[in-house]
Design a protein around this motif. Sequence first.
Motif, PDB file in Angstrom:
ATOM      1  N   PRO A 196      29.203  40.048 -25.093  1.00 47.79           N
ATOM      2  CA  PRO A 196      28.975  40.108 -26.555  1.00 47.79           C
ATOM      3  C   PRO A 196      28.166  38.339 -26.317  1.00 47.79           C
ATOM      4  O   PRO A 196      28.896  38.115 -25.476  1.00 47.79           O
ATOM      5  CB  PRO A 196      29.968  39.297 -26.828  1.00 47.79           C
ATOM      6  N   GLN A 197      27.409  38.038 -27.283  1.00 50.13           N
ATOM      7  CA  GLN A 197      27.197  36.959 -27.024  1.00 50.13           C
ATOM      8  C   GLN A 197      27.138  35.986 -28.867  1.00 50.13           C
ATOM      9  O   GLN A 197      26.592  36.621 -29.692  1.00 50.13           O
ATOM     10  CB  GLN A 197      25.121  36.479 -27.099  1.00 50.13           C
ATOM     11  N   PRO A 198      27.256  35.158 -28.473  1.00 49.64           N
ATOM     12  CA  PRO A 198      27.880  34.176 -29.253  1.00 49.64           C
ATOM     13  C   PRO A 198      26.843  33.667 -29.696  1.00 49.64           C
ATOM     14  O   PRO A 198      26.194  32.905 -29.079  1.00 49.64           O
ATOM     15  CB  PRO A 198      29.364  33.067 -28.744  1.00 49.64           C
ATOM     16  N   TYR A 199      25.943  33.523 -31.424  1.00 47.87           N
ATOM     17  CA  TYR A 199      24.749  33.289 -31.876  1.00 47.87           C
ATOM     18  C   TYR A 199      25.544  32.285 -33.108  1.00 47.87           C
ATOM     19  O   TYR A 199      26.432  32.800 -34.249  1.00 47.87           O
ATOM     20  CB  TYR A 199      24.261  33.709 -32.100  1.00 47.87           C
ATOM     21  N   SER A 200      24.564  31.651 -33.726  1.00 54.23           N
ATOM     22  CA  SER A 200      24.681  30.527 -34.831  1.00 54.23           C
ATOM     23  C   SER A 200      23.445  30.119 -35.431  1.00 54.23           C
ATOM     24  O   SER A 200      22.550  29.790 -35.156  1.00 54.23           O
ATOM     25  CB  SER A 200      25.538  29.541 -34.692  1.00 54.23           C
ATOM     26  N   CYS A 201      23.307  30.690 -37.150  1.00 48.52           N
ATOM     27  CA  CYS A 201      22.226  30.838 -37.619  1.00 48.52           C
ATOM     28  C   CYS A 201      21.662  29.607 -37.072  1.00 48.52           C
ATOM     29  O   CYS A 201      20.378  29.220 -37.241  1.00 48.52           O
ATOM     30  CB  CYS A 201      22.620  30.715 -38.553  1.00 48.52           C
ATOM     31  N   ALA A 202      22.670  28.481 -36.605  1.00 48.38           N
ATOM     32  CA  ALA A 202      21.860  26.747 -37.161  1.00 48.38           C
ATOM     33  C   ALA A 202      20.696  27.143 -36.013  1.00 48.38           C
ATOM     34  O   ALA A 202      20.218  26.536 -35.151  1.00 48.38           O
ATOM     35  CB  ALA A 202      22.856  25.791 -36.905  1.00 48.38           C
ATOM     36  N   ALA A 203      21.125  27.664 -34.748  1.00 43.81           N
ATOM     37  CA  ALA A 203      20.362  27.531 -33.613  1.00 43.81           C
ATOM     38  C   ALA A 203      19.356  28.005 -34.182  1.00 43.81           C
ATOM     39  O   ALA A 203      18.133  28.075 -32.822  1.00 43.81           O
ATOM     40  CB  ALA A 203      21.794  28.393 -32.505  1.00 43.81           C
ATOM     41  N   LEU A 204      19.293  29.700 -34.232  1.00 42.06           N
ATOM     42  CA  LEU A 204      18.203  29.932 -34.026  1.00 42.06           C
ATOM     43  C   LEU A 204      16.732  29.589 -35.441  1.00 42.06           C
ATOM     44  O   LEU A 204      16.236  29.563 -34.848  1.00 42.06           O
ATOM     45  CB  LEU A 204      18.902  31.700 -34.997  1.00 42.06           C
ATOM     46  N   SER A 205      17.768  28.883 -36.294  1.00 37.63           N
ATOM     47  CA  SER A 205      16.596  28.405 -37.419  1.00 37.63           C
ATOM     48  C   SER A 205      16.283  27.351 -36.255  1.00 37.63           C
ATOM     49  O   SER A 205      14.865  26.925 -36.512  1.00 37.63           O
ATOM     50  CB  SER A 205      17.073  27.721 -38.207  1.00 37.63           C
ATOM     51  N   ARG A 206      16.986  26.343 -35.411  1.00 38.80           N
ATOM     52  CA  ARG A 206      16.657  25.333 -34.851  1.00 38.80           C
ATOM     53  C   ARG A 206      14.808  25.395 -33.532  1.00 38.80           C
ATOM     54  O   ARG A 206      14.231  24.744 -33.919  1.00 38.80           O
ATOM     55  CB  ARG A 206      17.492  24.145 -34.220  1.00 38.80           C
ATOM     56  N   PHE A 207      15.624  26.969 -33.369  1.00 38.48           N
ATOM     57  CA  PHE A 207      14.518  27.359 -32.049  1.00 38.48           C
ATOM     58  C   PHE A 207      13.353  27.992 -32.904  1.00 38.48           C
ATOM     59  O   PHE A 207      11.673  27.689 -33.287  1.00 38.48           O
ATOM     60  CB  PHE A 207      15.077  28.766 -31.866  1.00 38.48           C
ATOM     61  N   THR A 208      13.177  28.247 -34.480  1.00 40.31           N
ATOM     62  CA  THR A 208      12.246  28.421 -34.909  1.00 40.31           C
ATOM     63  C   THR A 208      11.191  27.551 -35.436  1.00 40.31           C
ATOM     64  O   THR A 208      10.147  27.131 -35.834  1.00 40.31           O
ATOM     65  CB  THR A 208      12.415  29.575 -36.613  1.00 40.31           C
ATOM     66  N   GLY A 209      11.757  25.676 -35.600  1.00 44.05           N
ATOM     67  CA  GLY A 209      11.321  24.971 -35.924  1.00 44.05           C
ATOM     68  C   GLY A 209      10.560  24.496 -35.127  1.00 44.05           C
ATOM     69  O   GLY A 209       9.845  23.315 -35.011  1.00 44.05           O
ATOM     70  N   THR A 210      11.245  25.042 -33.444  1.00 43.74           N
ATOM     71  CA  THR A 210      10.317  24.282 -32.069  1.00 43.74           C
ATOM     72  C   THR A 210       8.953  25.226 -32.397  1.00 43.74           C
ATOM     73  O   THR A 210       7.798  24.427 -31.510  1.00 43.74           O
ATOM     74  CB  THR A 210      10.715  24.723 -30.972  1.00 43.74           C
ATOM     75  N   GLY A 211       8.184  26.277 -33.074  1.00 43.70           N
ATOM     76  CA  GLY A 211       7.429  26.605 -32.808  1.00 43.70           C
ATOM     77  C   GLY A 211       6.817  26.838 -31.734  1.00 43.70           C
ATOM     78  O   GLY A 211       5.757  27.834 -31.537  1.00 43.70           O
ATOM     79  N   THR A 212       8.309  27.330 -30.888  1.00 46.93           N
ATOM     80  CA  THR A 212       8.004  28.505 -29.988  1.00 46.93           C
ATOM     81  C   THR A 212       8.167  29.609 -30.027  1.00 46.93           C
ATOM     82  O   THR A 212       8.531  30.373 -30.661  1.00 46.93           O
ATOM     83  CB  THR A 212       9.208  28.396 -29.344  1.00 46.93           C
ATOM     84  N   SER A 213       6.964  30.437 -29.769  1.00 50.02           N
ATOM     85  CA  SER A 213       6.984  32.025 -29.241  1.00 50.02           C
ATOM     86  C   SER A 213       8.173  32.892 -29.232  1.00 50.02           C
ATOM     87  O   SER A 213       8.822  32.405 -28.307  1.00 50.02           O
ATOM     88  CB  SER A 213       4.700  32.546 -29.169  1.00 50.02           C
ATOM     89  N   PRO A 214       8.894  33.553 -29.789  1.00 48.54           N
ATOM     90  CA  PRO A 214      10.187  34.944 -28.971  1.00 48.54           C
ATOM     91  C   PRO A 214       8.854  35.225 -27.677  1.00 48.54           C
ATOM     92  O   PRO A 214       8.025  35.868 -27.562  1.00 48.54           O
ATOM     93  CB  PRO A 214      10.004  34.976 -29.881  1.00 48.54           C
ATOM     94  N   VAL A 215       9.976  35.410 -27.078  1.00 48.75           N
ATOM     95  CA  VAL A 215       9.407  35.852 -25.180  1.00 48.75           C
ATOM     96  C   VAL A 215       9.850  37.316 -25.519  1.00 48.75           C
ATOM     97  O   VAL A 215      11.028  37.741 -26.192  1.00 48.75           O
ATOM     98  CB  VAL A 215      10.398  35.110 -24.119  1.00 48.75           C
ATOM     99  N   GLN A 216       9.236  38.411 -25.322  1.00 47.70           N
ATOM    100  CA  GLN A 216       9.076  39.424 -24.851  1.00 47.70           C
ATOM    101  C   GLN A 216      10.479  40.190 -24.418  1.00 47.70           C
ATOM    102  O   GLN A 216      11.190  39.148 -23.395  1.00 47.70           O
ATOM    103  CB  GLN A 216       8.203  40.280 -23.707  1.00 47.70           C
ATOM    104  N   VAL A 217      11.361  41.374 -24.658  1.00 46.18           N
ATOM    105  CA  VAL A 217      12.895  41.829 -24.589  1.00 46.18           C
ATOM    106  C   VAL A 217      12.673  42.702 -23.061  1.00 46.18           C
ATOM    107  O   VAL A 217      11.741  43.399 -24.031  1.00 46.18           O
ATOM    108  CB  VAL A 217      13.952  41.363 -25.924  1.00 46.18           C
ATOM    109  N   PHE A 218      13.362  43.132 -22.887  1.00 40.63           N
ATOM    110  CA  PHE A 218      13.738  44.846 -21.726  1.00 40.63           C
ATOM    111  C   PHE A 218      14.793  45.354 -22.547  1.00 40.63           C
ATOM    112  O   PHE A 218      15.738  45.165 -23.386  1.00 40.63           O
ATOM    113  CB  PHE A 218      13.949  44.261 -21.187  1.00 40.63           C
ATOM    114  N   ASP A 219      14.492  46.840 -22.790  1.00 40.33           N
ATOM    115  CA  ASP A 219      15.305  47.298 -23.112  1.00 40.33           C
ATOM    116  C   ASP A 219      16.540  47.840 -21.697  1.00 40.33           C
ATOM    117  O   ASP A 219      16.127  48.292 -21.131  1.00 40.33           O
ATOM    118  CB  ASP A 219      14.600  48.858 -23.154  1.00 40.33           C
ATOM    119  N   GLY A 220      17.824  46.991 -21.745  1.00 39.88           N
ATOM    120  CA  GLY A 220      18.603  47.517 -20.400  1.00 39.88           C
ATOM    121  C   GLY A 220      18.676  48.495 -20.324  1.00 39.88           C
ATOM    122  O   GLY A 220      18.902  49.328 -19.235  1.00 39.88           O
TER     123      GLY A 220
END
Length: 537
Positions: free
Chosen positions: A409-433
């Motif tokens: 389980p991973q703790p997330y915050s909307c603030a951190a996700l918004s901060r990432f979106t604001g950097t303009g970095t493209s999402p990295v491809q994820v895997f199916d665990g």
Amino acid sequence: MADQTSLSSAAHVYQRLVPQPVRSVAKTTVPGRVRRKVKRSLAQTLSRREARLHRRALRRVRKAELGGSERRTTAPDGRVGHVHTGLTFDLARRLDHELVTQALDAADIPWFAVPALDDRRIVLAVEQRDKGAVRRALRALLEEHTGYVVSVSPANSDTQNTPGSHVKAWKHFGKARVIRLNWLRTDPTENLWTGEDQGVEIEFWTVNTDLPQERLIGPRPNRVQRSVPRDAPGIEIGLDRLSGYCDIDGDMEPTITLEDFDIPRLEEITFPVDAVLLWQHATPWGEELLRAALRSLHQYAPWIDVVHVLAQAPVPPWLSPDARLSIVPAAPGAEWFLHQLPDIADNFLLLRPGALLGRPVRPFDYFTPHGGTRPRRGRWSAEESFAPWTHAAYSATGRVVAHGYAEGPQPYSCAALSRFTGTGTSPVQVFDGQGVTAVPGTHPMDGLIHHVGHMAGLADPSGEASVTLHAALPGLNQHLERLLVRRDTQQMQFYGLGDRRAQSQGGTKAVIRFLRRYYPVPSVFEVEGPKELDKQS
């Protein structure tokens, strides 16, 4: 003066009643048989008095009609356990509190709750002068509802296997400043047991009359203060204010504490926390992973506000949305935009397929009081340092990555996700665990978002890691049995249930059998019981 109502041996009473000079003279002038006869007569008198007071206390407990269990059973260690349908750790804690407080109320013994240092147990305080009455009331309670008592301060647990209704279970009570009562409880399958690390502790507070205002002095430190005015007013307070493991919306009545103790804890989380579950695999084993994730939240994180199921496949028929469960259809890759979910809390736990809670947790285990996240650090290797997510993390922050992040389980915050979106970095491809052939490294989304959050002061990585297992691991059954017996792992992550090797070797079925034994209590989100495990393809 010693408390005349406390449990005392004939020898102690003889010493209190007969002065030392008289005892010295009697030792040389009175025949031994006469002294022994006097002590035997005194012992018989005390025994009859004690039996009479115990019967009176027992009548009071029975008249109070305190709640009980469905039936009794025998625990693996031979002690007596109580069976409850729908048992959870939070329910067990509230049942223990209700039993003890109602027994004290039936005996007209004043008490108040104390914000103890240990969140796992509810602590009640009574005055030292009521110690004898407390022993009788609690012994009667433990006879009616079989439980156990030990001395906490000074520490002595050699009575932990002796039912509290027995006199010998209270042999350390005279010197005890703090005692603990606990009841072993289990669900009808007897796979889940509570009580060993819980229970209710009773502190005996003394009265200090040295100051103009009388004060009560506690026998050990607590979160607030050890000394309070004796006439401090009592107020109602929720159990969640005393223990971070409790449900803020518990069904039972609040407890009573003193006004001086109504102070927020240092680690108290006052904001709501949601949970997001990814539903990706419309298969029998995928349903079992989803069911286990919901049950782990229900059992070990009752403080979760709303559960959001991010459905990338048709949801199972036993899952129905309500006030605490929302189902949001989504396309693959939608987890990068969780902060855009409707009505999502600012802070939430993300559980991908196979991510589970293994024991009771507090919001503080995953979040800081000011809203930051506390992700777990994971292993680090040369291959990890060259992974695509580390390059993306450097591009987003200008700082290199120094460690990975653990699974589970991973703790997330909307603030951190918004901060990432604001950097303009493209999402990295994820895997199916669940389709990987071996345990992977840091999940790309976790590594990237947690690193961005850490650089922005929105995340504070901690050191506790998860237990991670692949369904095709050799000797898997031994690892699963160890987890089941110990139940001491805070979070777990299972990979590879969809791997052909795991399915052909029986690893997938082994994991599902483990999950059904580890999480036997249905969650409030299920509308029907689990189906039989279909043949894995």
